[in-house]
Design a protein around this motif. Structure first.
Motif, PDB file in Angstrom:
ATOM      1  N   LYS A  97       5.137  25.957   1.061  1.00 29.58           N
ATOM      2  CA  LYS A  97       6.022  25.959  -0.080  1.00 29.58           C
ATOM      3  C   LYS A  97       6.816  27.109  -0.076  1.00 29.58           C
ATOM      4  O   LYS A  97       7.939  27.358  -0.394  1.00 29.58           O
ATOM      5  CB  LYS A  97       5.253  25.844  -1.215  1.00 29.58           C
ATOM      6  CG  LYS A  97       4.705  24.246  -1.508  1.00 29.58           C
ATOM      7  CD  LYS A  97       3.959  23.954  -2.288  1.00 29.58           C
ATOM      8  CE  LYS A  97       4.290  24.484  -3.835  1.00 29.58           C
ATOM      9  NZ  LYS A  97       3.369  24.097  -4.858  1.00 29.58           N
ATOM     10  N   GLN A  98       6.133  28.104   0.359  1.00 34.50           N
ATOM     11  CA  GLN A  98       6.445  29.672   0.197  1.00 34.50           C
ATOM     12  C   GLN A  98       7.865  29.991   1.580  1.00 34.50           C
ATOM     13  O   GLN A  98       8.616  30.495   0.977  1.00 34.50           O
ATOM     14  CB  GLN A  98       5.371  30.520   0.412  1.00 34.50           C
ATOM     15  CG  GLN A  98       5.955  32.202   0.490  1.00 34.50           C
ATOM     16  CD  GLN A  98       4.588  33.112   0.610  1.00 34.50           C
ATOM     17  OE1 GLN A  98       4.114  33.517  -0.309  1.00 34.50           O
ATOM     18  NE2 GLN A  98       4.189  33.142   1.946  1.00 34.50           N
ATOM     19  N   ARG A  99       7.365  29.347   2.570  1.00 36.86           N
ATOM     20  CA  ARG A  99       8.132  30.005   3.878  1.00 36.86           C
ATOM     21  C   ARG A  99       9.209  28.696   3.946  1.00 36.86           C
ATOM     22  O   ARG A  99      10.282  29.104   4.428  1.00 36.86           O
ATOM     23  CB  ARG A  99       7.049  29.880   4.994  1.00 36.86           C
ATOM     24  CG  ARG A  99       7.778  30.384   6.111  1.00 36.86           C
ATOM     25  CD  ARG A  99       8.058  31.919   5.822  1.00 36.86           C
ATOM     26  NE  ARG A  99       7.241  32.930   6.279  1.00 36.86           N
ATOM     27  CZ  ARG A  99       7.266  34.303   6.003  1.00 36.86           C
ATOM     28  NH1 ARG A  99       8.273  34.575   5.141  1.00 36.86           N
ATOM     29  NH2 ARG A  99       6.436  35.159   6.710  1.00 36.86           N
ATOM     30  N   HIS A 100       8.815  27.340   3.586  1.00 41.85           N
ATOM     31  CA  HIS A 100      10.023  26.489   3.818  1.00 41.85           C
ATOM     32  C   HIS A 100       9.842  25.261   3.033  1.00 41.85           C
ATOM     33  O   HIS A 100       9.515  24.312   2.946  1.00 41.85           O
ATOM     34  CB  HIS A 100      10.042  25.750   5.297  1.00 41.85           C
ATOM     35  CG  HIS A 100      11.254  25.440   5.896  1.00 41.85           C
ATOM     36  ND1 HIS A 100      12.110  24.627   5.203  1.00 41.85           N
ATOM     37  CD2 HIS A 100      11.698  25.719   7.015  1.00 41.85           C
ATOM     38  CE1 HIS A 100      13.145  24.597   6.168  1.00 41.85           C
ATOM     39  NE2 HIS A 100      12.983  24.888   7.314  1.00 41.85           N
ATOM     40  N   PRO A 101      10.517  25.745   1.745  1.00 46.26           N
ATOM     41  CA  PRO A 101      10.433  24.756   0.447  1.00 46.26           C
ATOM     42  C   PRO A 101      11.044  23.193   0.957  1.00 46.26           C
ATOM     43  O   PRO A 101      10.522  22.302   0.346  1.00 46.26           O
ATOM     44  CB  PRO A 101      11.495  25.301  -0.571  1.00 46.26           C
ATOM     45  CG  PRO A 101      11.359  26.741  -0.238  1.00 46.26           C
ATOM     46  CD  PRO A 101      11.327  26.837   1.274  1.00 46.26           C
ATOM     47  N   GLU A 102      11.947  23.202   1.707  1.00 48.07           N
ATOM     48  CA  GLU A 102      12.505  21.990   2.225  1.00 48.07           C
ATOM     49  C   GLU A 102      11.540  21.053   3.005  1.00 48.07           C
ATOM     50  O   GLU A 102      11.523  20.032   2.766  1.00 48.07           O
ATOM     51  CB  GLU A 102      13.978  21.983   2.982  1.00 48.07           C
ATOM     52  CG  GLU A 102      14.986  22.650   2.187  1.00 48.07           C
ATOM     53  CD  GLU A 102      15.299  21.776   0.841  1.00 48.07           C
ATOM     54  OE1 GLU A 102      15.494  20.753   1.110  1.00 48.07           O
ATOM     55  OE2 GLU A 102      15.547  22.547  -0.121  1.00 48.07           O
ATOM     56  N   VAL A 103      10.697  21.792   3.876  1.00 47.89           N
ATOM     57  CA  VAL A 103       9.770  21.067   4.385  1.00 47.89           C
ATOM     58  C   VAL A 103       8.685  20.439   3.578  1.00 47.89           C
ATOM     59  O   VAL A 103       7.957  19.429   3.745  1.00 47.89           O
ATOM     60  CB  VAL A 103       9.196  21.897   5.737  1.00 47.89           C
ATOM     61  CG1 VAL A 103       7.868  21.361   6.185  1.00 47.89           C
ATOM     62  CG2 VAL A 103      10.532  22.126   6.748  1.00 47.89           C
ATOM     63  N   ALA A 104       8.488  21.356   2.453  1.00 48.63           N
ATOM     64  CA  ALA A 104       7.459  21.148   1.648  1.00 48.63           C
ATOM     65  C   ALA A 104       7.879  19.688   0.653  1.00 48.63           C
ATOM     66  O   ALA A 104       7.072  19.127   0.147  1.00 48.63           O
ATOM     67  CB  ALA A 104       7.120  22.146   0.724  1.00 48.63           C
ATOM     68  N   LYS A 105       8.964  19.490   0.673  1.00 50.78           N
ATOM     69  CA  LYS A 105       9.601  18.261  -0.086  1.00 50.78           C
ATOM     70  C   LYS A 105       9.435  16.864   0.735  1.00 50.78           C
ATOM     71  O   LYS A 105       9.505  15.903   0.047  1.00 50.78           O
ATOM     72  CB  LYS A 105      11.165  18.526  -0.291  1.00 50.78           C
ATOM     73  CG  LYS A 105      11.275  19.711  -1.521  1.00 50.78           C
ATOM     74  CD  LYS A 105      12.782  20.012  -1.859  1.00 50.78           C
ATOM     75  CE  LYS A 105      12.959  21.082  -2.516  1.00 50.78           C
ATOM     76  NZ  LYS A 105      14.463  21.287  -2.872  1.00 50.78           N
ATOM     77  N   ILE A 106       9.019  16.951   1.990  1.00 46.15           N
ATOM     78  CA  ILE A 106       8.915  16.167   2.489  1.00 46.15           C
ATOM     79  C   ILE A 106       7.714  15.348   2.551  1.00 46.15           C
ATOM     80  O   ILE A 106       6.815  15.757   2.311  1.00 46.15           O
ATOM     81  CB  ILE A 106       9.281  16.039   4.187  1.00 46.15           C
ATOM     82  CG1 ILE A 106      10.422  16.793   4.453  1.00 46.15           C
ATOM     83  CG2 ILE A 106       8.971  14.856   5.171  1.00 46.15           C
ATOM     84  CD1 ILE A 106      10.604  17.496   5.803  1.00 46.15           C
ATOM     85  N   THR A 107       7.803  13.968   2.327  1.00 43.79           N
ATOM     86  CA  THR A 107       6.437  13.132   1.926  1.00 43.79           C
ATOM     87  C   THR A 107       5.227  13.572   2.811  1.00 43.79           C
ATOM     88  O   THR A 107       5.423  13.772   4.362  1.00 43.79           O
ATOM     89  CB  THR A 107       6.619  11.577   2.436  1.00 43.79           C
ATOM     90  OG1 THR A 107       7.672  11.103   1.423  1.00 43.79           O
ATOM     91  CG2 THR A 107       5.409  10.701   1.816  1.00 43.79           C
TER      92      THR A 107
END
Length: 461
Positions: free
Chosen positions: A341-351
């Protein structure tokens, strides 16, 4: 003399010879093997063979017998008094430093799933601007796991390939797999065998996320806190169907005492050598000392057949780091989740596949009543598929053992006449019948172990 220092978590098995021990099949060890899916401690197929243990320095003579050995690392549990933010900062620096060191001057091949371990690697590799070729695979007729892998790859700008693992892929690769893993793991788990030729065409070294889920989570569940450590470990590692097969072989071979008592005594002996009081940490260490090298690492041999492998979570520094973190910070994958979440929020949004359809920001809603609409929708889809005659493939063995062609090939191995003499015809027939009855899930494991032992015996004869 040959001097060997084994890593804290070894990637490959290394063998030595026992002095003045006959080359007899180690039947007690085989019973443990079929019950767990991996050998324990130093055990091997034969009594005069021993597997070198982790975190030790050995000296071997010309006959490969151990002249001296000493431990240079023992797992410990000394949590420091630090904030979660400090722990996260340290994890970020250490993890990215390891990934950078392992990927230096070479392209990386990254298997992607919908889980957390490979996702942390994707985030680190993207941040470090490494040249990455990624891929994922899904079972034919199963959940389209590659869709999540592709979403992560697209978000990070990685090259990506999607593969489908076909039905019955194992049979044409059986002999090759036996040569690769030497039958030290059952054959239905390494699905990468189905695409080994494609993997060989890729360029670079693998970056594999194995063991992150063990190091960065609690070793026990809250419901297990009142159990003894040996009972917790026993519950976690013994396969119910494997226990049935092991007990039958124990009796068939006329071994002394009872199998369950033997296994619990072995486990207690190994646990007594781990000088850690905290149950969660002790279970995590047990897994890291015995499960990782003897099962997870064995299956890495298929990747190694194609390219060199690097494993950030196997790194010695990572193991030492874990020893000094508070259990509260390791539980529930918190550090990995917050890192992404800290380093790459867009990846954290993936299921997150384990919590689908939720992601790293809202997975806490995957409980009643919030997830009720998702559960109803999933059940309706599954019921509709079943009505239309489409079974959703969820497990490796379903591709290998179900269906007429698979069944005929399987019987060719497990009902081999010489093999039946070794394990007992009644034993094989019982496991086979149970699998084809109402308990396929329970008896898929022992059936897979019988297949593995059959191939091993054919290679030895």
């Amino acid at each position: 003399m040959n001097h060997i220092q084994t890593p804290i978590i070894p990637i490959t098995q290394q063998f030595a010879k026992r002095k003045d021990v006959t080359h007899d099949i180690h039947k007690e060890a085989l019973c443990v093997y079929v019950a767990l899916g991996f050998f324990l401690g130093e055990d091997a197929f034969y009594k005069d063979e021993r597997v070198l243990q982790s975190g030790r320095q050995y000296t071997l003579d010309a006959q490969k017998q151990v002249v001296s050995e000493q431990s240079y690392f023992k797992w410990y549990h000394t949590p420091r008094s630090i904030s979660f933010k400090s722990a996260l900062d340290e994890y970020t620096d250490l993890f990215e430093d390891i990934v950078k060191k392992q990927s230096l001057y070479q392209p990386v091949i990254l298997p992607l799933s919908g889980g957390l371990d490979s996702r942390t690697q994707a985030v680190a590799l993207d941040y470090l601007k490494v040249d990455v070729t990624s891929y994922s695979y899904s079972f034919k007729g199963g959940y389209k796991e590659h869709a999540l892998g592709k979403a992560i790859a697209d978000t990070c700008g990685f090259k990506f390939d999607a593969f489908e693992i076909p039905e019955g892929y194992l049979w044409k690769n059986m002999e090759e797999l036996a040569q690769i893993n030497h039958c030290y793991s059952d054959f239905t788990h390494p699905r990468q065998m189905a695409i080994l030729n494609e993997l060989k065409q890729m360029q670079g070294a693998f970056s594999l996320g194995h063991w992150g889920d063990v190091l960065f989570d609690s070793g026990i569940k809250t419901t297990e806190e009142d159990l003894s450590v040996v009972d917790i470990v026993y519950k976690k590692i013994v396969k119910p169907g494997g226990l049935v097969l092991a007990s039958m072989l124990w009796e068939q071979w006329g071994l002394h005492g009872g199998f369950e008592a033997y296994l619990k005594a072995r486990l207690q002996e190994l646990l007594d050598d781990i000088n850690i009081e905290n149950k969660s940490a002790k279970v995590r260490v047990f897994k890291s000392m015995y499960w990782a090298p003897r099962w997870t690492s064995v299956n890495l041999s298929v990747f190694q057949e194609a390219h060199p492998v690097n494993l950030p979570y196997y790194d010695d520094q990572m193991c030492r780091f874990i020893c000094e973190l508070p259990e509260a910070y390791l539980a529930n994958r918190q550090l990995q989740i917050e890192y992404i979440k800290q380093r790459h929020p867009e990846v954290a949004k993936i299921t997150w596949q384990a919590q689908k359809p939720y992601n790293l920001y809202n997975f806490h809603k995957n409980k009643s009543p919030w997830n009720l609409p998702c559960r109803v929708t999933h059940k309706l889809k599954r019921s509709l598929s079943e009505l239309m005659g489409r079974k959703c493939i969820q497990r490796n063995w379903e591709l290998q053992f179900l269906g007429k062609t698979n069944d005929e090939t399987l019987k060719h191995y497990v009902f081999d006449e010489a093999f039946l003499e070794f394990v007992g015809g009644d034993t094989v027939q019982h496991i086979y019948n149970k699998f084809n009855g109402a308990e396929a899930v329970k008896y898929a494991h022992p059936l897979s172990m019988l297949l593995t032992l059959s191939v091993w015996r054919q290679g030895e004869m």
